[in-house]
Structures are given as structure tokens and as C-alpha cells.
Design a protein around this motif. Structure first.
Motif, PDB file in Angstrom:
ATOM      1  N   ARG A  36       7.675  -0.254  30.575  1.00 15.92           N
ATOM      2  CA  ARG A  36       8.548  -0.544  29.428  1.00 15.92           C
ATOM      3  C   ARG A  36       9.917   0.098  29.611  1.00 15.92           C
ATOM      4  O   ARG A  36      10.939  -0.502  29.283  1.00 15.92           O
ATOM      5  N   ALA A  37       9.953   1.310  30.126  1.00 13.51           N
ATOM      6  CA  ALA A  37      11.234   1.983  30.357  1.00 13.51           C
ATOM      7  C   ALA A  37      12.061   1.230  31.396  1.00 13.51           C
ATOM      8  O   ALA A  37      13.270   1.051  31.225  1.00 13.51           O
ATOM      9  N   ARG A  38      11.423   0.761  32.434  1.00 13.74           N
ATOM     10  CA  ARG A  38      12.141   0.004  33.466  1.00 13.74           C
ATOM     11  C   ARG A  38      12.672  -1.314  32.919  1.00 13.74           C
ATOM     12  O   ARG A  38      13.787  -1.729  33.230  1.00 13.74           O
ATOM     13  N   ILE A  39      11.870  -1.984  32.090  1.00 11.01           N
ATOM     14  CA  ILE A  39      12.322  -3.239  31.479  1.00 11.01           C
ATOM     15  C   ILE A  39      13.511  -2.980  30.553  1.00 11.01           C
ATOM     16  O   ILE A  39      14.488  -3.732  30.555  1.00 11.01           O
ATOM     17  N   LEU A  40      13.432  -1.900  29.763  1.00  5.96           N
ATOM     18  CA  LEU A  40      14.543  -1.548  28.859  1.00  5.96           C
ATOM     19  C   LEU A  40      15.811  -1.235  29.652  1.00  5.96           C
ATOM     20  O   LEU A  40      16.901  -1.711  29.301  1.00  5.96           O
ATOM     21  N   ILE A  41      15.694  -0.479  30.713  1.00  2.00           N
ATOM     22  CA  ILE A  41      16.860  -0.142  31.540  1.00  2.00           C
ATOM     23  C   ILE A  41      17.456  -1.398  32.163  1.00  2.00           C
ATOM     24  O   ILE A  41      18.671  -1.585  32.189  1.00  2.00           O
ATOM     25  N   ALA A  42      16.589  -2.299  32.640  1.00  2.00           N
ATOM     26  CA  ALA A  42      17.078  -3.553  33.234  1.00  2.00           C
ATOM     27  C   ALA A  42      17.798  -4.398  32.181  1.00  2.00           C
ATOM     28  O   ALA A  42      18.861  -4.975  32.452  1.00  2.00           O
ATOM     29  N   ALA A  43      17.245  -4.475  30.962  1.00  2.00           N
ATOM     30  CA  ALA A  43      17.877  -5.251  29.894  1.00  2.00           C
ATOM     31  C   ALA A  43      19.238  -4.651  29.527  1.00  2.00           C
ATOM     32  O   ALA A  43      20.217  -5.379  29.319  1.00  2.00           O
ATOM     33  N   ILE A  49      26.544  -5.609  32.060  1.00  2.00           N
ATOM     34  CA  ILE A  49      27.259  -6.495  32.986  1.00  2.00           C
ATOM     35  C   ILE A  49      27.858  -7.671  32.228  1.00  2.00           C
ATOM     36  O   ILE A  49      28.989  -8.090  32.491  1.00  2.00           O
ATOM     37  N   ALA A  50      27.128  -8.208  31.250  1.00  2.00           N
ATOM     38  CA  ALA A  50      27.650  -9.322  30.445  1.00  2.00           C
ATOM     39  C   ALA A  50      28.881  -8.896  29.653  1.00  2.00           C
ATOM     40  O   ALA A  50      29.875  -9.638  29.576  1.00  2.00           O
ATOM     41  N   LEU A  52      30.976  -6.451  30.423  1.00  2.00           N
ATOM     42  CA  LEU A  52      32.071  -6.258  31.385  1.00  2.00           C
ATOM     43  C   LEU A  52      32.663  -7.592  31.830  1.00  2.00           C
ATOM     44  O   LEU A  52      33.879  -7.724  31.973  1.00  2.00           O
ATOM     45  N   ALA A  53      31.814  -8.589  32.044  1.00  2.00           N
ATOM     46  CA  ALA A  53      32.312  -9.912  32.429  1.00  2.00           C
ATOM     47  C   ALA A  53      33.142 -10.518  31.311  1.00  2.00           C
ATOM     48  O   ALA A  53      34.202 -11.111  31.553  1.00  2.00           O
ATOM     49  N   TRP A  54      32.695 -10.376  30.067  1.00  2.00           N
ATOM     50  CA  TRP A  54      33.442 -10.897  28.919  1.00  2.00           C
ATOM     51  C   TRP A  54      34.808 -10.220  28.806  1.00  2.00           C
ATOM     52  O   TRP A  54      35.815 -10.879  28.578  1.00  2.00           O
ATOM     53  N   ILE A  55      34.855  -8.910  28.994  1.00  2.00           N
ATOM     54  CA  ILE A  55      36.123  -8.177  28.936  1.00  2.00           C
ATOM     55  C   ILE A  55      37.045  -8.642  30.055  1.00  2.00           C
ATOM     56  O   ILE A  55      38.238  -8.849  29.840  1.00  2.00           O
ATOM     57  N   ALA A  56      36.512  -8.810  31.256  1.00  2.00           N
ATOM     58  CA  ALA A  56      37.334  -9.243  32.389  1.00  2.00           C
ATOM     59  C   ALA A  56      37.910 -10.636  32.148  1.00  2.00           C
ATOM     60  O   ALA A  56      39.095 -10.878  32.415  1.00  2.00           O
TER      61      ALA A  56
END
Length: 146
Positions: A36-43, A49-50, A52-56
Motif C-alpha cells: 500500500r505504501a508503494r502504491i501511494l508513493i507511485a500515485a 509529474i502531472a 509539473l507538466a501542467w505548469i510547464a
């Protein structure tokens, strides 16, 4: 006939595992928490990243900007506003001009359309009709129309 079942003999690996368990304690079933911790970190990473892409994308998107240059109160029924507009030359924009009274109440409003120009920055003068004498004239906002 009586059948005798003997427990299998411990292998060396079992003995080592038992020794480590005695020394450090038995493993708990915490594998689910780690997953669960790994899934949360990945999410969270994907969401970051989304963002940062929107800001760029937003930073490099063309914009329209205005700068007040000046105003002149013509009479009690109008004020002349001069302003600069910077935008991509081929795009069209609309700027909202506002005339204000001494109490900062709005006494006039005008939308000025600016079509494609030969330069990115143009100076425009427009006259705003007022309901009473204005003390200032300014650009409220400019936006693209296309």
C-alpha cells in the motif's frame, strides 16, 4: 498395523531461519502495508509529474498582457485611455477598459477588440463613455478571443 508418522527432519536452512527468528523475532505479515505504501508513493509521483507538466505547458502558452500608459478626462461624459497590448501579432484579443470615480466606483466600461497586428506590442487609445465625471481610466483585463 499401526503406522508411525515422523516429522520431517529440519534442514540446515530451517535451522538458520529458526535461529534468526529466535534472535530477531518472527516476521509479521507487514507485506500488505509495504505494498500500500508503494502504491501511494507511485500515485503521488504520478500526480506530481502531472502537475509539473501542467505548469510547464502553462508557462510556455502564449499570453496577452496590457500596460496602462495614461488617461485624459475629456469631460464629464468621457475619459480617454491609452494603453499598450502585448500579444502574438497574429492573434486577436479583447481588452476591457474601466473608468472610475473619486470613490473608485465604476462610471464607465468599454470592451476594445484588437485584431491581428503587424507587431507584438501595439499602443491603443480609446474613449470610454461615462455616466458621471471620471477621475481615472485603466485597463481591467485583456484576453484572447480566438
Amino acid at each position: 498395523m499401526v503406522r508411525v508418522v515422523q516429522a520431517p527432519a529440519r534442514t540446515e536452512q530451517d535451522a538458520t531461519a529458526a535461529l534468526l527468528a529466535d534472535r530477531y523475532g518472527r516476521r509479521t505479515a507487514g507485506g500488505g502495508r509495504r505494498l500500500r505504501a508503494r502504491i501511494l508513493i507511485a500515485a503521488l509521483a504520478v500526480a506530481g509529474i502531472a502537475v509539473l507538466a501542467w505548469i510547464a505547458v502553462d508557462m510556455f502558452a502564449p499570453s496577452v498582457e496590457s500596460r496602462d500608459v495614461g488617461f485624459h478626462v475629456v469631460d464629464s461624459e468621457s475619459v480617454r485611455v491609452t494603453f499598450d497590448v502585448t500579444k502574438p501579432a497574429e492573434r486577436s484579443a479583447v481588452c476591457t477598459l474601466e473608468a472610475l470615480s473619486t470613490g473608485y466606483g465604476q462610471v464607465g466600461l468599454l470592451q476594445v477588440e484588437i485584431g491581428p497586428q503587424v507587431a507584438d506590442t501595439v499602443r491603443i487609445t480609446a474613449e470610454v463613455a461615462t455616466s458621471e465625471e471620471a477621475t481615472t481610466g485603466l485597463v481591467r483585463a485583456c484576453t484572447f478571443t480566438d
